[in-house]
Design an enzyme around this catalytic site. Structure first.
Site, mmCIF file in Angstrom:
data_model
loop_
_atom_site.group_PDB
_atom_site.id
_atom_site.type_symbol
_atom_site.label_atom_id
_atom_site.label_comp_id
_atom_site.label_asym_id
_atom_site.label_seq_id
_atom_site.Cartn_x
_atom_site.Cartn_y
_atom_site.Cartn_z
ATOM 1 N N ASN A 23 0.803 -1.220 0.000
ATOM 2 C CA ASN A 23 0.000 0.000 0.000
ATOM 3 C C ASN A 23 0.839 1.275 0.000
ATOM 4 O O ASN A 23 0.314 2.375 -0.172
ATOM 5 C CB ASN A 23 -0.973 0.010 1.186
ATOM 6 C CG ASN A 23 -2.122 -0.961 0.965
ATOM 7 O OD1 ASN A 23 -2.237 -1.545 -0.111
ATOM 8 N ND2 ASN A 23 -2.953 -1.131 1.977
ATOM 9 N N ARG A 92 -8.393 -1.199 -7.681
ATOM 10 C CA ARG A 92 -8.934 0.144 -7.472
ATOM 11 C C ARG A 92 -7.825 1.193 -7.338
ATOM 12 O O ARG A 92 -8.015 2.348 -7.709
ATOM 13 C CB ARG A 92 -9.774 0.191 -6.208
ATOM 14 C CG ARG A 92 -10.998 -0.662 -6.212
ATOM 15 C CD ARG A 92 -11.650 -0.565 -4.867
ATOM 16 N NE ARG A 92 -11.760 0.833 -4.489
ATOM 17 C CZ ARG A 92 -12.730 1.644 -4.873
ATOM 18 N NH1 ARG A 92 -13.696 1.185 -5.619
ATOM 19 N NH2 ARG A 92 -12.748 2.898 -4.490
ATOM 20 N N CYS A 116 -16.573 -3.325 -4.551
ATOM 21 C CA CYS A 116 -15.915 -4.624 -4.473
ATOM 22 C C CYS A 116 -16.528 -5.369 -3.306
ATOM 23 O O CYS A 116 -17.449 -4.870 -2.669
ATOM 24 C CB CYS A 116 -14.407 -4.466 -4.332
ATOM 25 S SG CYS A 116 -13.931 -3.730 -2.785
ATOM 26 N N ARG A 121 -17.523 1.645 -1.909
ATOM 27 C CA ARG A 121 -16.274 2.369 -2.156
ATOM 28 C C ARG A 121 -16.391 3.497 -3.188
ATOM 29 O O ARG A 121 -15.799 3.451 -4.263
ATOM 30 C CB ARG A 121 -15.163 1.380 -2.540
ATOM 31 C CG ARG A 121 -15.016 0.298 -1.494
ATOM 32 C CD ARG A 121 -13.842 -0.590 -1.715
ATOM 33 N NE ARG A 121 -12.583 0.054 -1.317
ATOM 34 C CZ ARG A 121 -11.420 -0.578 -1.303
ATOM 35 N NH1 ARG A 121 -11.341 -1.837 -1.665
ATOM 36 N NH2 ARG A 121 -10.327 0.052 -0.925
ATOM 37 N N ASP A 305 -7.603 -3.583 7.757
ATOM 38 C CA ASP A 305 -6.980 -4.659 6.992
ATOM 39 C C ASP A 305 -6.531 -5.833 7.880
ATOM 40 O O ASP A 305 -6.175 -6.886 7.363
ATOM 41 C CB ASP A 305 -5.777 -4.125 6.189
ATOM 42 C CG ASP A 305 -6.231 -3.326 4.977
ATOM 43 O OD1 ASP A 305 -7.431 -3.350 4.658
ATOM 44 O OD2 ASP A 305 -5.375 -2.661 4.354
ATOM 45 N N ILE A 327 -14.868 0.959 9.121
ATOM 46 C CA ILE A 327 -14.374 1.582 7.883
ATOM 47 C C ILE A 327 -15.157 1.122 6.657
ATOM 48 O O ILE A 327 -15.572 1.935 5.836
ATOM 49 C CB ILE A 327 -12.866 1.269 7.671
ATOM 50 C CG1 ILE A 327 -12.061 1.594 8.936
ATOM 51 C CG2 ILE A 327 -12.315 2.028 6.462
ATOM 52 C CD1 ILE A 327 -11.971 3.037 9.307
ATOM 53 N N ARG A 397 -2.789 -11.204 -4.449
ATOM 54 C CA ARG A 397 -2.790 -9.763 -4.754
ATOM 55 C C ARG A 397 -1.976 -8.990 -3.713
ATOM 56 O O ARG A 397 -1.438 -7.923 -4.014
ATOM 57 C CB ARG A 397 -4.222 -9.217 -4.753
ATOM 58 C CG ARG A 397 -4.991 -9.529 -6.004
ATOM 59 C CD ARG A 397 -6.288 -8.765 -6.003
ATOM 60 N NE ARG A 397 -6.066 -7.349 -5.754
ATOM 61 C CZ ARG A 397 -6.982 -6.506 -5.275
ATOM 62 N NH1 ARG A 397 -8.189 -6.942 -4.993
ATOM 63 N NH2 ARG A 397 -6.698 -5.245 -5.087
#
Ligand code: UD1
Length: 418
Positions: A23, A92, A116, A121, A305, A327, A397
């Site tokens: 990220n 994204r 997603c 989102r 996450d 979130i 991913r």
């Protein structure tokens, strides 16, 4: 398609080197679009989202090479200003090229990312902020088009501290002459990494890590040489695999400061965490954890996450506990899969109540997104018997060579062709 086959119930022992942050690498690679000069980014994890970024940058006209975790970006032709659906659909974060391209060419067109599995989102926070810098927004055939005769510096406040919007605006403002002030910014460590990279390119950025970031843009930015920070979500995932399975796991090339909220929660649950210089040692009996409630929040709160892997660890809690997801509106898909392994979880809206069970049992399960997939690895490591995880491409991913890393630390995990 690949599956993971995991034989649970054994303890871990060994050391794992943590990879560079996905990220953090994604926005920094997007930031290379801010300049025509060559950039060299190191410690870039080799995983699907980075490969998608490579395709995107190549499509847009950059010449990229990627190998041994080093990513080089050159500009040898005129760039396109269009990020198409096929590329944005896969990831994204592709829309992070919007800020740099708008700043550099005053025009960008990208496919509207869509939702997603974890939520709708929307991208309204990005668009509202681009408008404050002088951009006009149009929609055409599923694409968003941003144009500006001239961008101007502005003082603006995000309605929510969106990570992606903070990054997009930091990049855009870095090429807008004058002083831009962003309020209610995300404070995630990846924002600070991007700020350091932008400074190396010649932008003036200050305040990262706080909710107010000031940027004085330069007329042109330089290419950069930069090493991406360690991946805090990979770090946290491995801490949770070790906590759930039991044993002693040393994580290297990482930093306890990146995972403080998780480390605190793990200690409360009864897991021993010892930090050294760039290392974290996790020591766990593999017994049932003490109940600890967590609620996800923007940084420095508990990261969304790690919510799914945390829930997998708590499935064997000695008592009852709660997990709140603040979130994303639909981030409990893993609960149903964990229940297939014997977990007792009641989900209502954004709250999950977990009634701990003595043992999880191996089962065939399916990953629905990156972190839900990671949660299934945590559960499988602690479960009795064999777990087969399908749709491993979600896990690929976001995790570099995860099965090789965990196998070296003693987990019995194989990748098999389905
Ligand atoms: C980033 C991370 C992702 C992490 C998330 C939250 C990357 C590549 N991904 O995603 O792993 O889970 O931060 O920590 O860094 N929102 C809006 N409008 C917007 C933008 C966001 O309503 O314009 C909402 C989202 O739907 C979500 C929340 O805000 O509910 C947080 O999203 P955001 O912080 O933007 O996440 P990402 O940057 O997409």
């Amino acid at each position: 398609m690949d599956n993971f086959v995991i034989q649970g119930g054994g303890k871990l022992a060994g050391e794992i080197r943590v990879s560079g942050s996905k990220n953090s690498a994604l926005p920094i690679l997007a930031a290379t679009m801010l300049t025509g000069e060559k950039s060299e980014i190191s410690n870039v994890p080799d995983l699907m989202d980075i490969r998608s970024t490579l395709s995107l940058l190549n499509y847009m006209g950059k010449t990229c090479s990627f190998g041994s975790n080093n990513f080089t970006v050159r500009e040898t032709s005129v760039l396109k200003h269009h990020a198409p659906y096929e590329l944005v659909r896969k990831m994204r974060a592709s829309m992070l090229v919007a800020g740099p391209l708008l700043a550099r060419f005053k025009k960008v067109r990208f496919s509207l990312p869509g939702g997603c599995s974890i939520g709708v989102r929307p991208i309204d926070i990005h668009l509202e902020a681009f408008k404050k810098l002088g951009a006009e927004v149009f929609y055409e055939k599923g694409d968003v088009i941003l144009t500006a005769a001239k961008l101007r510096p502005a003082r603006l406040r995000f309605r929510f501290p969106s990570v992606g919007a903070t990054e997009n605006l930091m990049m855009c403002a870095s090429l807008v002459k004058g002083s831009t002030v962003l309020e209610n910014c995300a404070r995630e460590p990846e924002i600070a990494d991007l700020a350091r990279a932008l400074r190396k390119m010649g932008a003036f950025v200050e305040g990262e890590g706080t909710s107010i970031i000031k940027i004085s843009g330069a007329e042109e930015l330089k290419g950069l040489k930069y090493e991406v920070m360690p991946d805090r979500i990979e770090t946290g995932t491995f801490m949770l695999v070790a906590a759930a399975a039991g044993g002693t796991l040393k994580l290297s090339d990482t930093d306890i400061a990146l995972v403080e909220p998780l480390a605190r929660a793990l200690k409360k649950a009864g897991v021993e965490i010892v930090s050294g210089k760039n290392t974290i040692l996790v020591n766990s009996s593999g017994g049932r954890p003490r109940p600890v409630n967590v609620a996800t929040k923007p940084h420095p709160g508990f990261p969304t996450d790690l919510q799914a892997p945390w829930m997998a660890f708590m499935a064997r809690v000695d008592g009852k506990c709660e997990v709140h997801e603040a979130i994303f509106e639909n981030r409990f898909m893993h609960a149903a899969e964990l229940m297939r392994m014997g977990a007792e979880i009641m989900v209502t809206d954004r709250k999950a109540v977990i009634k701990g069970v003595e043992r999880l049992l191996g089962a065939p399960v399916m990953a629905s997104d990156i972190r839900a997939g990671a949660a299934l690895i945590v559960a499988a490591a602690a479960a009795k018997g064999e777990t087969v995880i399908r749709r491993v491409y979600h896990i690929d991913r976001g995790y570099e060579k995860i099965e090789a890393k965990l196998r070296r630390a003693g987990l019995r995990i194989e990748r098999v062709k389905a």
